[in-house]
Design an enzyme around this catalytic site. Structure first.
Site: not given
Length: 320
Positions: A92, A144
């Protein structure tokens, strides 16, 4: 000493966050595939590759924020001019406010280790500044908002190069999940343990929980003007985009960008430049219908340098 072969050192980190609401599927697969490529294709010695994953909670070295920074610092400390250093992260990512100020428009990039002790763009900037002159530190981040993860590194391929999907490109039908944790989710997760209930800024929670192991971004630090350096970032997407975690579809789950890099390297046995790896990965993801645009950040001198200093195989000497 001149004439000695350069070291090729790597740190690979995969966080799947198994058993949590934030679970991903392909991150550990990404780094294991990269480990195989480093050895079989790029000449890394298995003993010079550190792998940190969160698939085994009893593992001696989990990919916590402190452990990731320690592994990277140890790798840089071993380096000498001419060495090749490599960091691959799959997991993440998030965006955090630049400071305690109220200007929410200024956001900076971070990765999210398994303990949520964020490693930020400032940490990577400080790390790159310690790399010996003549060595390179290449970073592939399949997360991301990964564009710009090395603070103040020069953008070479980025938002200015983005084009719309060409006619004929079709959106992927595979199950995908963004490798992104919203800022509010990160703060909510940390506030449950930090005891700093009144604060809405992540810095207060990270400092309360991790102290000196928290990111340098949230402690007093100098920000020197960067000079040309050996930092090279290949990001899975732009700062304002998400990177796809692709569920298994007749194969192994993976990150879309990591898979694209693997496919590009497999299809081109000759050395590729950093520019070529990113450009070809962009094109492959476009053809597959993914709405993310890999980026390249590095000095002008490293744009067309071979990815991880690949060398041409010497030509075979014909038999007499």
């Amino acid at each position: 000493m001149e004439g000695l072969p350069k070291q090729m050192l790597a740190t690979l980190v995969g966080c799947n966050y198994a058993g949590t609401p934030h679970e991903l599927r392909g991150c550990i697969n990404d780094v294991l595939a990269m480990r195989d490529t480093l050895v079989a294709r790029l000449g890394f010695a298995p003993g010079d590759i550190a792998v940190l994953t969160d698939d085994d909670r009893s593992a001696a070295v989990l990919p916590t924020g402190a452990n990731i920074k320690r592994a990277l610092a140890d790798m840089v400390a071993r380096a000498a001019p001419g060495d090749v250093l490599f960091f691959h992260y799959s997991g993440h990512g998030t965006l955090v406010p630049h400071s305690h100020g109220h200007d929410a428009r200024q956001l900076d990039e971070a990765i999210v280790p398994c303990d949520f002790n964020l490693t930020t763009d400032v940490d990577f900037r400080q790390l790159v500044d310690l790399v010996p002159q003549g060595a390179t530190f290449t970073m592939v981040s399949d997360s991301c908002h990964s564009g710009g993860l090395i603070d103040q590194e020069k953008e070479q391929i980025g938002p200015a190069a983005v084009t719309d999907l060409a006619d004929g490109a079709t959106a992927t039908t595979r199950a995908v999940r963004g490798r992104f944790l919203p800022y509010a989710t990160v703060v909510g997760h940390l506030s449950g343990s930090s005891g700093v209930d009144a604060s809405h800024h992540v810095a207060d929670h990270l400092l309360a929980l991790f102290g000196a192991d928290a990111s340098a971004k949230f402690r007093h630090h100098d920000t020197p003007t960067p000079s040309p350096d050996g930092g090279i970032l290949l990001s899975g997407c732009q700062t304002d985009e998400t990177s796809a975690d692709v569920a298994a579809d007749g194969g192994k789950a993976c990150g879309a960008f990591s898979s694209a890099v693997q496919a590009v390297l497999a299809a081109h046995p000759a050395p590729l430049s950093n520019r070529e790896v990113v450009s070809r990965a962009r094109e492959l993801l476009r053809e597959q219908g993914f709405e993310q645009h890999p980026c390249l950040y590095c000095s002008d001198a490293n744009v067309d340098a071979p990815f991880l200093c690949q060398q041409e195989e010497p030509a075979a000497i014909p038999a007499l």
